[in-house]
Write a protein that holds these residues in place. Structure first.
Motif, PDB file in Angstrom:
ATOM      1  N   ALA A  24       0.110 -13.324  -2.581  1.00  0.00           N
ATOM      2  CA  ALA A  24      -0.408 -14.338  -1.646  1.00  0.00           C
ATOM      3  C   ALA A  24      -0.192 -15.744  -2.196  1.00  0.00           C
ATOM      4  O   ALA A  24      -0.085 -16.710  -1.432  1.00  0.00           O
ATOM      5  N   ALA A  25      -0.103 -15.849  -3.536  1.00  0.00           N
ATOM      6  CA  ALA A  25       0.144 -17.159  -4.158  1.00  0.00           C
ATOM      7  C   ALA A  25       1.641 -17.461  -4.247  1.00  0.00           C
ATOM      8  O   ALA A  25       2.055 -18.418  -4.915  1.00  0.00           O
ATOM      9  N   GLY A  26       2.472 -16.599  -3.628  1.00  0.00           N
ATOM     10  CA  GLY A  26       3.923 -16.859  -3.577  1.00  0.00           C
ATOM     11  C   GLY A  26       4.687 -16.330  -4.777  1.00  0.00           C
ATOM     12  O   GLY A  26       5.849 -16.686  -4.992  1.00  0.00           O
ATOM     13  N   MET A  27       4.040 -15.460  -5.575  1.00  0.00           N
ATOM     14  CA  MET A  27       4.721 -14.943  -6.771  1.00  0.00           C
ATOM     15  C   MET A  27       5.339 -13.568  -6.487  1.00  0.00           C
ATOM     16  O   MET A  27       4.904 -12.864  -5.575  1.00  0.00           O
ATOM     17  N   ALA A  88      -9.515  16.598   0.417  1.00  0.00           N
ATOM     18  CA  ALA A  88      -8.077  16.259   0.368  1.00  0.00           C
ATOM     19  C   ALA A  88      -7.734  15.253   1.470  1.00  0.00           C
ATOM     20  O   ALA A  88      -6.916  14.344   1.259  1.00  0.00           O
ATOM     21  N   THR A  89      -8.368  15.390   2.629  1.00  0.00           N
ATOM     22  CA  THR A  89      -8.095  14.459   3.735  1.00  0.00           C
ATOM     23  C   THR A  89      -8.559  13.050   3.368  1.00  0.00           C
ATOM     24  O   THR A  89      -7.853  12.064   3.625  1.00  0.00           O
ATOM     25  N   VAL A  90      -9.739  12.966   2.753  1.00  0.00           N
ATOM     26  CA  VAL A  90     -10.254  11.648   2.335  1.00  0.00           C
ATOM     27  C   VAL A  90      -9.302  11.015   1.317  1.00  0.00           C
ATOM     28  O   VAL A  90      -8.952   9.829   1.412  1.00  0.00           O
ATOM     29  N   ILE A  91      -8.847  11.823   0.359  1.00  0.00           N
ATOM     30  CA  ILE A  91      -7.907  11.311  -0.658  1.00  0.00           C
ATOM     31  C   ILE A  91      -6.626  10.811   0.023  1.00  0.00           C
ATOM     32  O   ILE A  91      -6.176   9.683  -0.198  1.00  0.00           O
ATOM     33  N   ASN A  92      -6.036  11.681   0.847  1.00  0.00           N
ATOM     34  CA  ASN A  92      -4.732  11.346   1.440  1.00  0.00           C
ATOM     35  C   ASN A  92      -4.812  10.112   2.328  1.00  0.00           C
ATOM     36  O   ASN A  92      -3.910   9.266   2.297  1.00  0.00           O
ATOM     37  N   ASN A  93      -5.890   9.995   3.111  1.00  0.00           N
ATOM     38  CA  ASN A  93      -6.020   8.821   3.988  1.00  0.00           C
ATOM     39  C   ASN A  93      -6.094   7.532   3.164  1.00  0.00           C
ATOM     40  O   ASN A  93      -5.453   6.530   3.497  1.00  0.00           O
ATOM     41  N   ALA A  94      -6.890   7.570   2.083  1.00  0.00           N
ATOM     42  CA  ALA A  94      -7.054   6.358   1.263  1.00  0.00           C
ATOM     43  C   ALA A  94      -5.739   6.012   0.557  1.00  0.00           C
ATOM     44  O   ALA A  94      -5.312   4.850   0.525  1.00  0.00           O
ATOM     45  N   ARG A  95      -5.088   7.057   0.022  1.00  0.00           N
ATOM     46  CA  ARG A  95      -3.828   6.824  -0.697  1.00  0.00           C
ATOM     47  C   ARG A  95      -2.756   6.288   0.261  1.00  0.00           C
ATOM     48  O   ARG A  95      -2.055   5.326  -0.055  1.00  0.00           O
ATOM     49  N   ASP A  96      -2.673   6.884   1.446  1.00  0.00           N
ATOM     50  CA  ASP A  96      -1.638   6.476   2.403  1.00  0.00           C
ATOM     51  C   ASP A  96      -1.855   5.042   2.868  1.00  0.00           C
ATOM     52  O   ASP A  96      -0.910   4.265   2.990  1.00  0.00           O
ATOM     53  N   SER A  97      -3.119   4.677   3.135  1.00  0.00           N
ATOM     54  CA  SER A  97      -3.317   3.318   3.655  1.00  0.00           C
ATOM     55  C   SER A  97      -3.041   2.284   2.566  1.00  0.00           C
ATOM     56  O   SER A  97      -2.472   1.229   2.840  1.00  0.00           O
ATOM     57  N   LEU A  98      -3.367   2.613   1.318  1.00  0.00           N
ATOM     58  CA  LEU A  98      -3.053   1.684   0.216  1.00  0.00           C
ATOM     59  C   LEU A  98      -1.537   1.560   0.033  1.00  0.00           C
ATOM     60  O   LEU A  98      -0.993   0.465  -0.139  1.00  0.00           O
ATOM     61  N   THR A  99      -0.846   2.710   0.109  1.00  0.00           N
ATOM     62  CA  THR A  99       0.619   2.694  -0.059  1.00  0.00           C
ATOM     63  C   THR A  99       1.264   1.848   1.044  1.00  0.00           C
ATOM     64  O   THR A  99       2.156   1.024   0.773  1.00  0.00           O
ATOM     65  N   THR A 100       0.794   2.041   2.268  1.00  0.00           N
ATOM     66  CA  THR A 100       1.359   1.283   3.400  1.00  0.00           C
ATOM     67  C   THR A 100       1.160  -0.210   3.183  1.00  0.00           C
ATOM     68  O   THR A 100       2.072  -1.017   3.380  1.00  0.00           O
ATOM     69  N   TRP A 101      -0.050  -0.588   2.746  1.00  0.00           N
ATOM     70  CA  TRP A 101      -0.331  -2.010   2.524  1.00  0.00           C
ATOM     71  C   TRP A 101       0.574  -2.575   1.413  1.00  0.00           C
ATOM     72  O   TRP A 101       1.172  -3.646   1.577  1.00  0.00           O
ATOM     73  N   LEU A 102       0.704  -1.822   0.308  1.00  0.00           N
ATOM     74  CA  LEU A 102       1.523  -2.332  -0.806  1.00  0.00           C
ATOM     75  C   LEU A 102       2.986  -2.491  -0.380  1.00  0.00           C
ATOM     76  O   LEU A 102       3.633  -3.493  -0.701  1.00  0.00           O
ATOM     77  N   LYS A 103       3.488  -1.490   0.356  1.00  0.00           N
ATOM     78  CA  LYS A 103       4.909  -1.531   0.736  1.00  0.00           C
ATOM     79  C   LYS A 103       5.189  -2.617   1.761  1.00  0.00           C
ATOM     80  O   LYS A 103       6.310  -3.106   1.863  1.00  0.00           O
ATOM     81  N   SER A 104       4.163  -2.991   2.532  1.00  0.00           N
ATOM     82  CA  SER A 104       4.417  -3.969   3.589  1.00  0.00           C
ATOM     83  C   SER A 104       4.063  -5.401   3.168  1.00  0.00           C
ATOM     84  O   SER A 104       4.163  -6.319   3.967  1.00  0.00           O
ATOM     85  N   THR A 105       3.615  -5.557   1.921  1.00  0.00           N
ATOM     86  CA  THR A 105       3.234  -6.904   1.478  1.00  0.00           C
ATOM     87  C   THR A 105       4.422  -7.604   0.821  1.00  0.00           C
ATOM     88  O   THR A 105       4.963  -7.110  -0.188  1.00  0.00           O
ATOM     89  N   ASP A 106       4.827  -8.731   1.396  1.00  0.00           N
ATOM     90  CA  ASP A 106       5.952  -9.497   0.831  1.00  0.00           C
ATOM     91  C   ASP A 106       5.617  -9.921  -0.592  1.00  0.00           C
ATOM     92  O   ASP A 106       4.499 -10.373  -0.862  1.00  0.00           O
ATOM     93  N   GLY A 107       6.589  -9.776  -1.476  1.00  0.00           N
ATOM     94  CA  GLY A 107       6.394 -10.226  -2.864  1.00  0.00           C
ATOM     95  C   GLY A 107       6.033  -9.084  -3.800  1.00  0.00           C
ATOM     96  O   GLY A 107       6.194  -9.200  -5.014  1.00  0.00           O
TER      97      GLY A 107
END
Ligand SMILES: Cc1cc2nc3c(=O)[nH]c(=O)nc-3n(C[C@H](O)[C@H](O)[C@H](O)COP(=O)(O)OP(=O)(O)OC[C@H]3O[C@@H](n4cnc5c(N)ncnc54)[C@H](O)[C@@H]3O)c2cc1C
Ligand SMILES: NC(=O)c1ccc[n+]([C@@H]2O[C@H](COP(=O)([O-])OP(=O)(O)OC[C@H]3O[C@@H](n4cnc5c(N)ncnc54)[C@H](O)[C@@H]3O)[C@@H](O)[C@H]2O)c1
Length: 455
Positions: A24-27, A88-107
């Motif tokens: 977010a700080a452009g790095m 397992a569903t709770v784990i997978n949902n949390a892991r997937d949403s974090l992965t999606t956020w990381l992959k879609s964040t510029d930088g």
């Protein structure tokens, strides 16, 4: 060699948030993870265990239905495969949403693989080498397996493998009565397993005061868990299909399954830290200063691997400290953090600050006050009156030094103390707060009223 503004090793509870702030700080940030994003909390710790605890509590409440005038026909049974699937569903949902956020964040570049230092500025991941002026370690910890005689001859579970069981053990023996041992003990007992706890020390939850330890033991014994303390010279052997646990001073335990819950060790032995010159203590934790810097310029360590905390909230707070200092011009220090945690047996233990034992060891003038949960209206109405509330204070300056709430909603109600201690509010002031009825928290002013006042 790829160059970044920052490299973060480990996508646990500090790394992803730190990567987000830098981006977010452009790095540009490389976030390296060798297994699952979310680390222990999401994949093998808090999230799955608290999901399993919720299933176990449901079984317990159903069994107690008649106490509340609610009858169920016939007995109850545990479908362990369905219980495991829910976690397992709770784990997978949390892991997937974090992965999606990381992959879609510029930088942010999420790099999969095991990271190792080549020198203080260069990291190798497989065939790739990366460099950055700032490197952050968020590598976490794993179960520590003690060298118990006979352990290599028997099969055993750890906190990581037990969460994947899909069939109920007949008899689960647990070595170690800390957070992991106690949470799994009650959970499996409620699922319907015979459970034996084997602890080498004299008490369960050894860090707590004696009255709290005693109350925890009473809760667990009342549910039919067998407790073996002072278990010295633990030896393991096979006994037909079972595992025999022999100890000096206790009868042998023969169990179908064994969980080793004797603590955790930092993931710092396979990072090449000596190549970078990063200093470790004698238990393998990265030595950090109050700002979480290591002895090497440009390298910080956050979370379980620095030995300054062993919880999700302490790892996340490490991120907040580093981000505030590097990006917001603040001067936040880890020593300013008041220790707080909860033990998720039921009723839970919420804790903050010093125990009475620790407070007395400081040599201050101490006053304590306790109220049994059997005198708390909310607990009586809910039919859950086990446990006690306790506060420890310094009577010379009116400061609250620590508190414990072992009781229904204890993990939530303790936040009244956490906030007051963070604000530095003296207890004579808090006695005049007007809490809501009927709550567990409404007893806090009464509890404080039981303290002596030197003012
Ligand atoms: C069973 C259990 C229950 C728990 N319950 C609670 C609870 O209720 N509340 C609470 O506050 N805490 C709880 N904890 C503790 C909590 O899970 C940890 O304190 C927290 O997850 C630590 O976070 P971290 O960021 O330090 O590291 P971790 O979450 O462990 O993350 C470290 C990451 O680094 C990665 N990694 C390690 N080495 C490398 C390398 N060389 N290269 C690349 N990647 C690497 C790992 O794969 C991992 O993903 C529990 C722990 C367990 C085991
Ligand atoms: N609710 C929570 O926040 C929560 C829940 C689970 C785990 N955790 C985290 O995981 C970490 C590890 O938990 P843990 O329960 O494994 O460790 P712990 O340090 O809390 O407890 C380990 C227990 O094992 C005993 N022990 C150690 N070696 C032994 C041996 N050789 N034989 C018999 N007993 C032995 C110790 O006396 C102690 O009682 C905790 O420090 C905590 O940070 C937190």
């Amino acid at each position: 060699m790829k160059t970044f503004d920052a490299i973060i090793i480990g996508a646990g509870q500090a790394g992803p948030s730190l990567a987000g702030r830098f981006a977010a700080a452009g790095m540009t940030v490389a976030l390296i993870e060798r297994k699952f994003v979310g680390g222990t909390c999401v994949n093998a710790g808090c999230m799955p265990t608290k999901t399993l605890v919720a299933s176990a509590r449901t079984a317990h409440v159903i069994r107690r239905g008649a106490d509340y005038g609610i009858h169920t026909d016939g007995g109850i049974s545990t479908d362990m495969a369905a219980v495991e699937k829910r976690a397992a569903t709770v784990i997978n949902n949390a892991r997937d949403s974090l992965t999606t956020w990381l992959k879609s964040t510029d930088g942010i570049s999420l790099i999969r693989g095991h990271a190792r230092f080549e020198n203080a500025k260069t990291i190798r991941v497989g065939e790739e080498t990366l460099t950055a002026p700032r490197i952050f370690l968020n590598v976490g910890a794993r179960p520590a397996i003690p060298p118990l005689p006979g352990l290599s001859d028997v099969e055993y579970l750890t906190s990581t493998s037990i969460i994947h069981l899909t069939a109920l053990p007949r008899h689960l023996a647990i070595i170690g009565a800390g957070y992991i041992g106690l949470e799994f003990a009650q959970m499996y007992r409620r699922f319907g397993t015979e459970v034996s706890i084997i602890e080498r020390g004299p008490r369960l939850a050894p860090r707590e005061d004696d009255d709290i330890c005693q109350a925890i033991a009473d809760v667990l014994r009342s549910e039919g868990i067998s407790i073996h303390t002072n278990a010295e010279d633990i030896k393991l052997s096979k006994s037909g299909e079972d595992i025999r646990i022999s100890t000096a001073g206790n009868p042998d335990v023969e169990a179908s399954h064994l969980l080793i819950a004797t603590g955790r060790r930092p993931n710092t032995d396979d990072l090449g830290l000596s190549e970078a010159g990063v200093a470790l203590d004698n238990k393998g934790y990265v030595i950090v200063d109050d700002h979480l810097s290591t002895n090497v310029d440009g390298i910080w360590a956050l979370g379980d691997c620095n030995g300054r905390g062993a919880f999700t909230h302490t790892s996340y707070n490490d991120f907040e400290i580093v981000a505030a200092n590097l990006l917001d011009g603040e001067d936040r220090k880890v020593s300013e953090r008041i220790p707080a945690y909860a033990l998720y047996i039921d009723p839970p233990l919420g804790r903050v600050g010093m125990t009475e034992r620790e407070a007395r060891a400081t040599g201050r003038s101490i006053s304590t006050s306790t109220i049994p949960m059997s005198q708390v209206g909310r607990a009586i109405e809910k039919g859950e009156t086990k446990g006690l509330m306790k506060v420890v204070a310094d009577i010379d300056n009116g400061q609250i030094l620590g508190a414990a709430i072992l009781g229904v909603e204890g993990d939530e109600a303790i936040h009244g103390f956490i906030d007051a201690m963070h604000a530095g509010t003296p207890y004579p002031v808090l006695k005049w707060a007007v809490p809501i009825h009927p709550t567990v928290s409404e007893l806090i002013p009464t509890l404080l009223g039981g303290l002596k006042s030197g003012q």
